[in-house]
Design a protein around this motif. Structure first.
Motif, PDB file in Angstrom:
ATOM      1  N   LEU B 174       0.830  -1.209   0.000  1.00  0.00           N
ATOM      2  CA  LEU B 174       0.000   0.000   0.000  1.00  0.00           C
ATOM      3  C   LEU B 174       0.865   1.260   0.000  1.00  0.00           C
ATOM      4  CD1 LEU B 174      -2.809  -1.052   2.497  1.00  0.00           C
ATOM      5  CD2 LEU B 174      -2.949  -0.897  -0.003  1.00  0.00           C
ATOM      6  N   THR B 175       1.943   1.219   0.810  1.00  0.00           N
ATOM      7  CA  THR B 175       2.845   2.371   0.859  1.00  0.00           C
ATOM      8  C   THR B 175       3.354   2.680  -0.539  1.00  0.00           C
ATOM      9  OG1 THR B 175       3.567   1.683   3.036  1.00  0.00           O
ATOM     10  CG2 THR B 175       4.957   3.261   1.901  1.00  0.00           C
ATOM     11  N   ARG B 176       3.782   1.628  -1.219  1.00  0.00           N
ATOM     12  CA  ARG B 176       4.404   1.822  -2.517  1.00  0.00           C
ATOM     13  C   ARG B 176       3.388   2.147  -3.608  1.00  0.00           C
ATOM     14  NH1 ARG B 176       6.438  -3.045  -3.280  1.00  0.00           N
ATOM     15  NH2 ARG B 176       4.551  -3.478  -4.451  1.00  0.00           N
ATOM     16  N   ARG B 184      10.855   2.726   2.512  1.00  0.00           N
ATOM     17  CA  ARG B 184      10.059   1.834   3.342  1.00  0.00           C
ATOM     18  C   ARG B 184      10.033   2.208   4.818  1.00  0.00           C
ATOM     19  NH1 ARG B 184      10.133  -4.352   2.649  1.00  0.00           N
ATOM     20  NH2 ARG B 184      12.183  -4.202   3.562  1.00  0.00           N
ATOM     21  N   ALA B 185      10.953   3.104   5.214  1.00  0.00           N
ATOM     22  CA  ALA B 185      11.107   3.331   6.647  1.00  0.00           C
ATOM     23  C   ALA B 185      10.297   4.505   7.185  1.00  0.00           C
ATOM     24  CB  ALA B 185      12.581   3.534   6.972  1.00  0.00           C
ATOM     25  N   THR B 186       9.325   4.975   6.435  1.00  0.00           N
ATOM     26  CA  THR B 186       8.572   6.140   6.893  1.00  0.00           C
ATOM     27  C   THR B 186       7.446   5.731   7.846  1.00  0.00           C
ATOM     28  OG1 THR B 186       7.095   5.990   5.029  1.00  0.00           O
ATOM     29  CG2 THR B 186       8.988   7.401   4.756  1.00  0.00           C
ATOM     30  N   PRO B 187       6.978   6.702   8.610  1.00  0.00           N
ATOM     31  CA  PRO B 187       5.910   6.365   9.573  1.00  0.00           C
ATOM     32  C   PRO B 187       4.543   6.307   8.907  1.00  0.00           C
ATOM     33  CG  PRO B 187       6.560   8.662   9.808  1.00  0.00           C
ATOM     34  CD  PRO B 187       7.411   8.087   8.727  1.00  0.00           C
ATOM     35  N   ILE B 188       4.492   5.895   7.645  1.00  0.00           N
ATOM     36  CA  ILE B 188       3.233   5.935   6.912  1.00  0.00           C
ATOM     37  C   ILE B 188       2.290   4.811   7.346  1.00  0.00           C
ATOM     38  CG2 ILE B 188       3.669   4.500   4.856  1.00  0.00           C
ATOM     39  CD1 ILE B 188       2.532   8.130   4.721  1.00  0.00           C
ATOM     40  N   ASP B 189       2.862   3.785   8.023  1.00  0.00           N
ATOM     41  CA  ASP B 189       2.019   2.684   8.487  1.00  0.00           C
ATOM     42  C   ASP B 189       0.855   3.185   9.345  1.00  0.00           C
ATOM     43  OD1 ASP B 189       3.631   1.015   7.147  1.00  0.00           O
ATOM     44  OD2 ASP B 189       4.308  -0.139   8.892  1.00  0.00           O
ATOM     45  N   ASN B 190       1.158   4.162  10.191  1.00  0.00           N
ATOM     46  CA  ASN B 190       0.106   4.733  11.045  1.00  0.00           C
ATOM     47  C   ASN B 190      -1.005   5.332  10.197  1.00  0.00           C
ATOM     48  OD1 ASN B 190       1.579   4.352  13.512  1.00  0.00           O
ATOM     49  ND2 ASN B 190       2.932   5.957  12.751  1.00  0.00           N
ATOM     50  N   ILE B 192      -1.792   4.528   7.162  1.00  0.00           N
ATOM     51  CA  ILE B 192      -2.543   3.461   6.497  1.00  0.00           C
ATOM     52  C   ILE B 192      -3.606   2.890   7.440  1.00  0.00           C
ATOM     53  CG2 ILE B 192      -2.375   1.127   5.545  1.00  0.00           C
ATOM     54  CD1 ILE B 192       0.379   1.936   4.455  1.00  0.00           C
ATOM     55  N   ASP B 193      -3.184   2.633   8.679  1.00  0.00           N
ATOM     56  CA  ASP B 193      -4.119   2.041   9.634  1.00  0.00           C
ATOM     57  C   ASP B 193      -5.328   2.950   9.873  1.00  0.00           C
ATOM     58  OD1 ASP B 193      -2.455  -0.052   9.768  1.00  0.00           O
ATOM     59  OD2 ASP B 193      -1.599   0.422  11.729  1.00  0.00           O
ATOM     60  N   VAL B 194      -5.053   4.242  10.042  1.00  0.00           N
ATOM     61  CA  VAL B 194      -6.151   5.172  10.287  1.00  0.00           C
ATOM     62  C   VAL B 194      -7.074   5.237   9.071  1.00  0.00           C
ATOM     63  CG1 VAL B 194      -6.756   7.572  10.708  1.00  0.00           C
ATOM     64  CG2 VAL B 194      -4.815   6.554  11.913  1.00  0.00           C
TER      65      VAL B 194
END
Lengths: 453, 227
Positions: B174-176, B184-190, B192-194
């Motif tokens: 999803l990030t990509r 890959r090391a960005t805090p984008i996971d948060n 995505i979850d939201v």
């Protein structure tokens, strides 16, 4: 003079010796020449006196040679007329000085070796009234002996002093080099375990003292980075160990006895979450470790910084909304610059994420981007959160540094975000710092000078 | 569909093999470069999963030899080296794709599908899963005929999930692919979850039957029915 790769102290000694030798030679050479000249002068004077005496006698006796006889036989004297010897003293004959006269009883030269092997100098003159040729000789051995003695003394003094100088300057060189040797010895004993040791500085103002001071400053820096590295390693292993520990315990516990499918599923999911954490962490560590070297093959791209910033804010907006925060932005459009885009984007994302994370609910985050007259690009991200104490403003960029030592997942992160942000700005030739916000809170100020590349 | 895995790490090789077999692929594992090369030249495969750091003959050497011999088997490189130059070296040697270890399994599946799909254009403009409909042209999303108001990002996310219907999608993908961030090391996971929570609130919550599912520790999947 070319001196090969001799050790410095020998070279110093040699140079000293050669210099002293040249000075000595100059001085003693001048003394020798001066003395020689003086001796010659006084000898000539004496000879002239003797000649004048004989001449006076001849003139006074109106050419009577017998009066010359009264002058005695000890001095070599000869009087001739038309190549016929009128009178010669016994001494003259004894010395056989006539041999030195040419056929016409004249002599151009002055010095002759007599039959007693001694050197004689001849003074001759023509007395026109009586058509006499007068020769008076005198032993030069005195001045020769004196000159010889002088030469001997000079040479031995020079030789002696050169020897002394060689030893003395060798000794001096050794002494002069002693502090350098001391520094060398000290430096060899300093290892990773004794980085806190310092080189003694005796006189801080001289060259050696300055060298020692510079060495010490270097040691301070090495010690500092060594400690940072140690701290980093221990922090990193702590962070790596935490998910490993939890994976291990989750796995061990679920295998302890019979478990339901759901329990297994839970355990595996939990382990996978930890794997994600580990992956994330190693990825961040890699990003940091790679730093600039990771950009070797990348080219800076010309990008519209304004739109990039809007995209980043857009991405992060949702996190702010979750905390009912407002992000207001004032972005000067179409600021273009050359950047390594990913590191820069990463940096801004991290700063913004940080601001959202540490600003309480209902807070406000203000983003300003503008380019000033000197083409510098200024990006400010300000929040009205609790702010960073002044003493911590530099430290927050250190790896694994967290102000509150809360390592809870809820505020998240490993304390690497700002270190990565700093790196991302610095590889782009920019500068990043935290300053006091205009109201309260923190302002992160990023400064980029326009396309330096 | 027959896949050859050349991987010296026994555990990894067999985990991947098992996972792929569950997905219906038939899988052979070679644990050395030599064995792998021998199999490629003697058997027929549809895809090669190649590790680079192998004892003896390196993955890149094998790849080069294959391409020199004009063997055009699709190759997906799996490796722990992810520096840009490593990726470039791999792709230059003739690899078709590249996946950095540790990789998310859904992503491996997605890439395998992409590589084996090859020239099968399937960009439908209208997507439908159960009673959820999405039209890419008009940008309209309806569920049970009722139009949903989605933000641009929510729309993109939903479209991506619908295009991967039934397949697990990892946060990395999803990030990509959706957020278009290479790093890959960005805090984008948060983020995505939201975003996912919000999407779920719009797409699932009002209708009772959930289509969006979180696979803990792995990612997300859009599919009908429970779990």
């Amino acid at each position: 003079m070319i001196v090969g790769p001799l050790p410095t102290k020998y070279r110093l000694a040699l140079w000293n010796a050669v210099t002293i030798l040249i000075i000595q030679l100059l001085v003693s050479g001048s003394v020798y020449l001066f003395m020689k000249q003086q001796l010659e002068l006084s000898f000539h004077h004496e000879l002239q006196q003797k000649y004048d005496t004989v001449l006076d006698v001849i003139i006074n006796s109106e050419g009577d040679i017998f009066d010359v006889y009264h002058l005695g036989q000890l001095e070599p004297i000869l009087i001739s007329r038309n190549r016929v010897v009128l009178y010669a003293t016994e001494k003259w004959n004894q010395l056989g000085l006539s041999r030195s006269l040419s056929d016409d009883f004249s002599s151009s030269s002055h010095d002759y070796i007599a039959s007693d092997d001694r050197n004689y100098r001849l003074m001759q003159g023509w007395i026109p009234i009586y058509s006499y040729h007068l020769f008076v000789a005198m032993d030069t051995e005195d001045i020769d002996e004196n000159l010889h003695l002088l030469a001997t003394i000079t040479v031995s003094v020079v030789a002696g002093s050169v020897l002394v100088v060689i030893f003395a300057s060798f000794f001096l060189a050794r002494r002069a080099m002693a502090p350098v040797r001391a520094i060398t010895n000290k430096a060899t004993t300093i290892s990773a375990l004794s980085l806190s040791e310092r080189i003694p500085v005796v006189v801080p103002s001289d060259e050696i003292g300055q060298m020692a001071t510079v060495f010490n400053e270097m040691l301070v820096r090495i010690e500092d980075s060594f400690h940072k590295l140690q701290q980093f390693t221990s922090d990193a292993s702590h962070e790596l160990r935490t998910p490993l520990t939890s994976m291990r315990s989750v796995g061990e516990v679920v295998l302890q006895g019979e478990a339901t499918a759901e329990e297994y599923q839970n355990a595996i999911s939990s382990m996978l979450e930890e794997v994600e954490r580990l992956t994330d962490l190693t990825q961040q560590l890699l990003t940091l470790a790679r730093g600039e070297s990771g950009l070797a093959n990348l080219q800076k791209e010309k990008i519209d910084l304004s739109s990039l910033l809007i995209t980043v804010i857009d991405d992060m907006q949702i996190l702010a909304e979750e905390k009912s925060q407002i992000i207001t932005s004032s972005i000067q459009p179409e600021i273009e610059t050359d950047l390594f885009v990913e590191p820069f984007r990463h940096a801004v994302t991290n700063i913004l994420h940080n601001a959202i994370r540490y600003t309480p609910e209902q807070g406000e985050i203000r983003v300003t981007l503008q380019q000033n007259d000197s083409s510098e690009i200024i990006l400010e991200i300000e929040d009205n959160g609790p702010g960073i104490p002044e003493s911590e403003r530099d430290k927050v960029f250190e790896r694994f540094y967290r102000i509150d030592d809360a390592r809870g997942r809820d505020t998240g992160g490993y304390g690497l975000g700002l270190a990565i942000a700093k790196q991302g700005i610095e590889v782009n030739g920019g500068n990043i710092e935290f300053v006091k916000g205009t109201t309260q809170g923190t302002m992160c100020k990023i400064l980029l000078s326009q396309s330096t590349s | 569909m027959h896949i050859l895995i050349v991987e010296d790490e026994h555990k990894v090789a067999h985990a991947v093999k098992e996972g792929l077999e569950k997905e219906g692929y038939s899988v052979t594992v070679a644990e050395t470069g030599e064995d792998g090369y021998f199999r490629i030249t003697t058997e027929t495969f549809d895809l090669l999963l190649l590790d680079i750091m192998l004892p003896g003959r390196s993955g890149l050497e094998i790849l080069k030899t294959l391409r020199e011999k004009e063997i055009h088997l699709p190759v997906l490189i799996l490796t722990a080296k992810d520096a840009v130059e490593d990726r470039v070296a791999g792709l230059d040697c003739g690899a078709d794709d590249y996946l950095v270890k540790p990789f998310a399994f859904p992503e491996l599946l997605a890439r395998i599908r992409a590589l084996t799909r090859r020239g099968r254009p399937e960009y439908a403009t209208s997507l439908k899963v159960n009673d959820l409909e999405l039209n890419c042209v008009s940008q309209v999303v309806c569920r049970t005929g009722q139009q949903l108001a989605l933000t641009r990002r929510e729309f993109e996310l939903l479209e991506y999930l619908m295009r991967h219907e039934g397949q697990v999608v990892s946060r990395e993908m999803l990030t990509r692919d959706v957020w278009k961030i290479r790093d890959r090391a960005t805090p984008i996971d948060n983020v995505i979850d939201v975003q996912m929570t919000r999407l779920r609130a719009k797409v699932d919550t009002p209708f009772g039957v959930p289509l969006l599912h979180t696979i803990r520790g792995v990612g997300f999947v859009l599919r009908e029915g429970e779990e």
